[in-house]
Design a protein around this motif. Sequence first.
Motif, short mmCIF file in Angstrom:
data_model
loop_
_atom_site.label_atom_id
_atom_site.label_comp_id
_atom_site.label_asym_id
_atom_site.label_seq_id
_atom_site.Cartn_x
_atom_site.Cartn_y
_atom_site.Cartn_z
N THR A 1 -12.66 5.10 5.72
CA THR A 1 -11.65 5.34 5.72
C THR A 1 -10.98 6.83 5.68
O THR A 1 -8.90 6.57 5.08
CB THR A 1 -10.93 4.25 4.87
OG1 THR A 1 -11.84 4.18 3.13
CG2 THR A 1 -11.53 2.70 5.44
N GLU B 1 -5.53 -3.67 5.61
CA GLU B 1 -6.36 -3.18 4.32
C GLU B 1 -6.26 -1.49 3.95
O GLU B 1 -6.05 -1.28 2.63
CB GLU B 1 -7.81 -3.76 4.25
CG GLU B 1 -7.92 -5.06 4.60
CD GLU B 1 -9.44 -5.55 4.37
OE1 GLU B 1 -10.43 -4.35 5.35
OE2 GLU B 1 -9.72 -6.65 5.07
N SER B 2 -6.31 -0.60 5.24
CA SER B 2 -6.69 1.02 4.07
C SER B 2 -5.35 1.61 5.12
O SER B 2 -5.79 0.82 6.35
CB SER B 2 -7.64 0.85 3.86
OG SER B 2 -8.42 0.77 4.65
N GLN C 1 1.09 -1.25 -0.35
CA GLN C 1 -0.32 0.02 0.32
C GLN C 1 0.93 1.38 -0.22
O GLN C 1 1.78 1.14 0.56
CB GLN C 1 -1.44 0.03 1.31
CG GLN C 1 -2.33 -0.80 1.20
CD GLN C 1 -2.76 -1.01 2.50
OE1 GLN C 1 -2.52 -0.37 3.93
NE2 GLN C 1 -3.44 -2.75 2.80
N HIS D 1 -3.76 1.26 10.83
CA HIS D 1 -4.78 0.53 9.73
C HIS D 1 -5.88 -0.22 9.91
O HIS D 1 -6.10 0.07 11.20
CB HIS D 1 -3.33 0.08 9.11
CG HIS D 1 -1.95 0.14 8.32
ND1 HIS D 1 -1.88 0.83 7.02
CD2 HIS D 1 -1.23 0.39 8.86
CE1 HIS D 1 -0.77 1.00 7.29
NE2 HIS D 1 0.15 1.20 8.66
#
Length: 696
Positions: free
Chosen positions: A290, A25-26, A4, A37
Amino acid sequence: MAPQRNTGAGAEAELPEYAGHYRLESCLGSGGMGVVHLARSTSGMKLAVKVVHAEFAKDPEFRGRFRQEVAAARKVSGAFTASVVDADSEAERPWMATLFIPGPTLSEHVKRNGAMSPAELRRLMAGLAEALRDIHRVGVVHRDLKPSNVLLAEDGPKVIDFGISRPKDSELRTETGKLIGTPPFMAPEQFRRPREVGPAADVFALGSVMVHAATGRGPFDSDSPYVVAYQVVHDEPDLTGVPENLAPLVLRCLAKEPEDRPTPDELMRELRSVAASYDTQVFIPAQRSTDVAEPEPVVEAAGRRSKRRLGKRVALAAGALSLLAGGVFASVQLADSPSPEAKSSSSPSTAAAFRAWQAKPGPDGAGTPQCSYGAGKLFCTQSELVFALAPSDGTLLWRRSISEVGSSAPPVLSGGLVLISTDEGRRVQALDPATGRARWQRSTPAQTGTPCVGGTLLLTAADGTVTGVDSATGDAKWNRRIPGQSAPAFVSFTGDPLAYAWSTSDGSITRVTAVDPATGVVRWDARLRGILQPVGTVGGSVYLLSAAGAYGDTAAVVRYDPGSRTSVRVTLPVPRQGVHAGVRGNVVHLLASGGSLEAVDTKTRKRLWHLETSVSRGSVPVADDKHVYVSAPDGRLLAVDADSGRLVGQTPPRLGTNSDRVAGTLPTPVLAHHHIYATAPDGTVFAVPAKNPSAW
């Protein structure tokens, strides 16, 4: 999964794919020390995982501080923080995983919506005071309370990020000349005497946070952190825009000297009298995105001047309280007492419609009534009283004075009579449910419990002998020992005709014995693996909690079918402390002492949902087809959607004059005929309809 990218200040261009077993994930946000995250566990549970920047991972002092952060976060109850799930301070890139809490930070909320309303400000201040009380109670000082470290969850604010917190017994010390904190929210002593910072510094920060929530700026405002630092130490705070009824309390929080500031307990007491309109209507923010604004880094000045006003707000108001169980019983004097009128609230749609009501049969300061339902009445004890109420409107039907404290359990209707325990558990007395007059009484031996099942009272003597007593007459029906149970402690469950005794041997095998209370005959006997405790029965199956670890944390839910002699075991994603459990169908609802509420389906062998509540050390959860209900020590009753695990309603707290006293155990809310009956520490008995908790 491809690496990422992150644009946060000071963060690495390439982010890791995993932290331990958790898939990242993000990016939720980035600060000076690390990146947070959104992640998922192997079972799919949402987590917030903080991974420190690589440059700090090489610093031994920073690793020590990170270990301290993990220890501090683990000490604090999950009711007011994000519970720690896992951490590794020795990894190449140290990380910590906490439960993900939907909802914006206070900083994000003010930036997007403007200043909070007076009612929301009162609720925010009360929630933060509760959080600081919990944090300080375990010996931790946060030292960096600021808007970006406050999450607005649907059940109240949560304080996060213990990165620069310090336990009182910590060996780490602040370097001379090195400031740690965010200047607009730092106390004067953090600039003058950083080695001597104590809990009062967090109270100062709370005051600054409240000014920010009320105005969009801080009480000391400048583009230069150095000017802000001077103002904090020397100047008076600017409280322009803070509601008049809150400004004096906020000003006390911002006192220059630590000893002049109120404690969190004092804040909570004063907030209850700030205004007659004070309530704790829950603020339900939008789900956390997010795409999150970057939190304020350490030593960055904050100063926003938003002019926007709040849009539509969701507020859940109240009419009833949680039913706090565990009664104190005593001998009854037969003198009649006058009947005070019960108050009624909420307009009915028709004359016959049920209306929420409240009644206060006892004097002020008498404590929480302990109530049960039976024979179309509510039977309650309170300090030196026993009384009956009409469930429809709270009318006092009869009341008797009592003089001796008994065991902490509500009255029980058995054999057509109301049974109460008196003389510190040495006697049982039976009362006429229509009048409250004594019908019989019986001395009881030293015993491990006095459960009533059907029309039988079970008394266990010190030598393990069990006597079955006819509840209608007080006469003994049978007397015997229970095979395999040397000193049986019985439990019983609504709708089940059997009584259950259990004992654990060798720390690995639990023996469960089902007894017919009418005869004392054993109906079945089972030896089950693990340290187990029965918590409910449905359709003949017994549901049990399985303990593990040195502290006996609940690690799994077990369902045992005596017909097929088979067991189903569902392991929890995270072991829980101090669990109370209730059963509805195949689903077991668990409330941990830190406020974690979850639903476990023993049919699909999966956890259905999880919610972090603000209820620290709450009651046994009870459920109907639509909702799960939990009572809190402050008198609130919470309703959670049984399908989604979303908080849908709660009543305001009613603590009364003895608000500093906390009950060791709380009673279970009582459900009867689509209504919920509850009581509060201020001595009030409440009833609300179960159909629509959002209208409480």
